[in-house]
Scaffold this motif. Structure first.
Motif, PDB file in Angstrom:
ATOM      1  N   VAL A  92      -7.488  11.300   1.148  1.00  0.00           N
ATOM      2  CA  VAL A  92      -7.785  10.345   0.075  1.00  0.00           C
ATOM      3  C   VAL A  92      -6.756   9.223   0.154  1.00  0.00           C
ATOM      4  O   VAL A  92      -5.550   9.472   0.191  1.00  0.00           O
ATOM      5  N   HIS A  93      -7.250   8.003   0.207  1.00  0.00           N
ATOM      6  CA  HIS A  93      -6.383   6.812   0.181  1.00  0.00           C
ATOM      7  C   HIS A  93      -6.806   5.960  -1.004  1.00  0.00           C
ATOM      8  O   HIS A  93      -7.995   5.700  -1.199  1.00  0.00           O
ATOM      9  N   CYS A  94      -5.837   5.551  -1.820  1.00  0.00           N
ATOM     10  CA  CYS A  94      -6.185   4.746  -2.993  1.00  0.00           C
ATOM     11  C   CYS A  94      -5.056   3.781  -3.335  1.00  0.00           C
ATOM     12  O   CYS A  94      -3.951   3.885  -2.806  1.00  0.00           O
ATOM     13  N   HIS A  95      -5.389   2.836  -4.194  1.00  0.00           N
ATOM     14  CA  HIS A  95      -4.431   1.844  -4.670  1.00  0.00           C
ATOM     15  C   HIS A  95      -4.121   2.106  -6.138  1.00  0.00           C
ATOM     16  O   HIS A  95      -4.182   1.206  -6.976  1.00  0.00           O
ATOM     17  N   SER A  96      -3.810   3.348  -6.457  1.00  0.00           N
ATOM     18  CA  SER A  96      -3.510   3.699  -7.850  1.00  0.00           C
ATOM     19  C   SER A  96      -2.331   2.871  -8.353  1.00  0.00           C
ATOM     20  O   SER A  96      -1.414   2.541  -7.609  1.00  0.00           O
ATOM     21  N   LEU A 152       3.647   6.899   0.320  1.00  0.00           N
ATOM     22  CA  LEU A 152       3.307   5.563  -0.155  1.00  0.00           C
ATOM     23  C   LEU A 152       3.205   4.649   1.058  1.00  0.00           C
ATOM     24  O   LEU A 152       3.847   4.888   2.083  1.00  0.00           O
ATOM     25  N   MET A 153       2.396   3.618   0.939  1.00  0.00           N
ATOM     26  CA  MET A 153       2.194   2.655   2.024  1.00  0.00           C
ATOM     27  C   MET A 153       2.683   1.299   1.540  1.00  0.00           C
ATOM     28  O   MET A 153       2.145   0.751   0.576  1.00  0.00           O
ATOM     29  N   ALA A 154       3.718   0.779   2.180  1.00  0.00           N
ATOM     30  CA  ALA A 154       4.395  -0.429   1.698  1.00  0.00           C
ATOM     31  C   ALA A 154       3.415  -1.560   1.404  1.00  0.00           C
ATOM     32  O   ALA A 154       2.563  -1.897   2.231  1.00  0.00           O
ATOM     33  N   GLY A 157      -0.541   0.946  -1.048  1.00  0.00           N
ATOM     34  CA  GLY A 157      -1.048   1.999  -1.919  1.00  0.00           C
ATOM     35  C   GLY A 157      -0.467   3.353  -1.563  1.00  0.00           C
ATOM     36  O   GLY A 157       0.706   3.453  -1.218  1.00  0.00           O
ATOM     37  N   GLN A 158      -1.298   4.376  -1.607  1.00  0.00           N
ATOM     38  CA  GLN A 158      -0.836   5.724  -1.272  1.00  0.00           C
ATOM     39  C   GLN A 158      -1.903   6.474  -0.505  1.00  0.00           C
ATOM     40  O   GLN A 158      -3.088   6.092  -0.505  1.00  0.00           O
TER      41      GLN A 158
END
Length: 222
Positions: A92-96, A152-154, A157-158
C-alpha cells in the motif's frame, strides 16, 4: 488462494483506503503479488472507484499491456519491491497527511513511542527524494525496506508492506497515526526517545506473538 480472491482482497483494501481518508484524490495505489506477477490499482482513479474490472496485471519481468488497463504510475516501485523482498505479498502506497508532512521534512519516525516497532524495526526510515514513477524512486525505496516493513518517501508519502492487502493497509494506518503523534510531540520540542535496548525488548515481544499473533503487521525483523 485463487487469483480472483487476491483481486477481491485488493479491491476491498482500496475501498478501505478511501474510507479511511489516507488516499486523497487519485494519489494512492496498492497491489497484491500473484504466482507470476502482480495486480495493481489503475492510474488516475480514486481508490474508492476500484473494481475487479479496473485492476491492471503486470508479469514479474514484464511491463503493462499497451491495450489494457493503465496501471498506477508507481508500478515500477511495486514491481521492484516484490523482486527484492520475497516476504512481501502486498503493498500500500499513500499520501496520508501526517506521514507526508514528515516526509516533506525528510525526517524518519524515530523510537519516540514503542509502537514504532509495529513496522519491524526501531525506526521508520525516510528515503532520499526521487521523481515519482521512476526506476530511481523504485530502487531508493526498495533498499530502505530490507530491515523494516514501512518507510516514508521524501517529499512524497509513505509505503507499507504486508502479507495481504489488508495487513499492508493496517500498517499504513499505523504509520499515519505514529506520524501524527510524532508531529504533535515536536510542537513542544524533541520527544524523549526510547533506547536501543528498550526497542529491542519491544521487537522481541512483537516477534513472539503480540496480539493474536496472526498478522504480519507484527512479524518484526529481528
Amino acid at each position: 488462494m485463487s487469483d480472483t480472491e487476491r483481486k477481491r482482497q485488493l479491491v476491498d483494501a482500496l475501498h478501505k483506503m478511501y474510507v479511511a481518508g489516507i488516499s486523497p484524490g487519485a494519489s494512492g495505489n496498492a497491489s497484491v503479488r500473484t504466482e507470476d506477477g502482480m495486480w495493481i490499482s489503475a492510474s488516475g482513479l480514486s481508490a474508492g472507484e476500484a473494481s475487479l474490472s479496473n485492476l491492471a496485471f503486470i508479469a514479474d519481468e514484464g511491463k503493462p499491456a499497451i491495450d489494457g488497463i493503465r496501471p498506477s504510475s508507481e508500478w515500477h516501485l511495486h514491481q521492484q519491491i516484490y523482486r527484492d523482498h520475497p516476504r512481501c505479498q502486498a503493498i500500500v502506497h499513500c499520501h496520508s497527511r501526517h506521514a507526508t508532512a514528515l516526509a516533506c521534512l525528510r525526517r524518519p519516525i524515530p523510537a519516540f513511542h514503542y509502537m514504532v516497532a509495529v513496522a519491524g524495526a526501531a525506526e521508520i526510515p525516510c528515503t532520499e527524494y526521487a521523481e515519482f514513477g521512476t526506476e530511481t524512486l523504485a530502487n531508493s525505496v526498495s533498499k530502505n525496506l530490507y530491515d523494516v516493513n514501512a518507510c516514508l518517501m521524501a517529499n512524497h508519502g509513505q509505503i507499507a508492506l504486508g502479507d495481504s492487502p489488508l495487513t499492508a493497509l493496517a500498517l499504513a494506518q499505523e504509520v499515519e497515526e505514529l506520524a501524527a503523534m510524532y508531529l504533535l510531540s515536536l510542537q513542544s520540542g524533541e520527544p524523549v526517545l526510547l533506547s536501543q535496548a528498550e526497542m529491542e525488548a519491544v521487537l522481541k515481544r512483537f516477534a513472539s506473538g503480540y496480539g493474536q499473533g496472526t498478522s504480519t503487521i507484527f512479524n518484526v525483523l529481528v
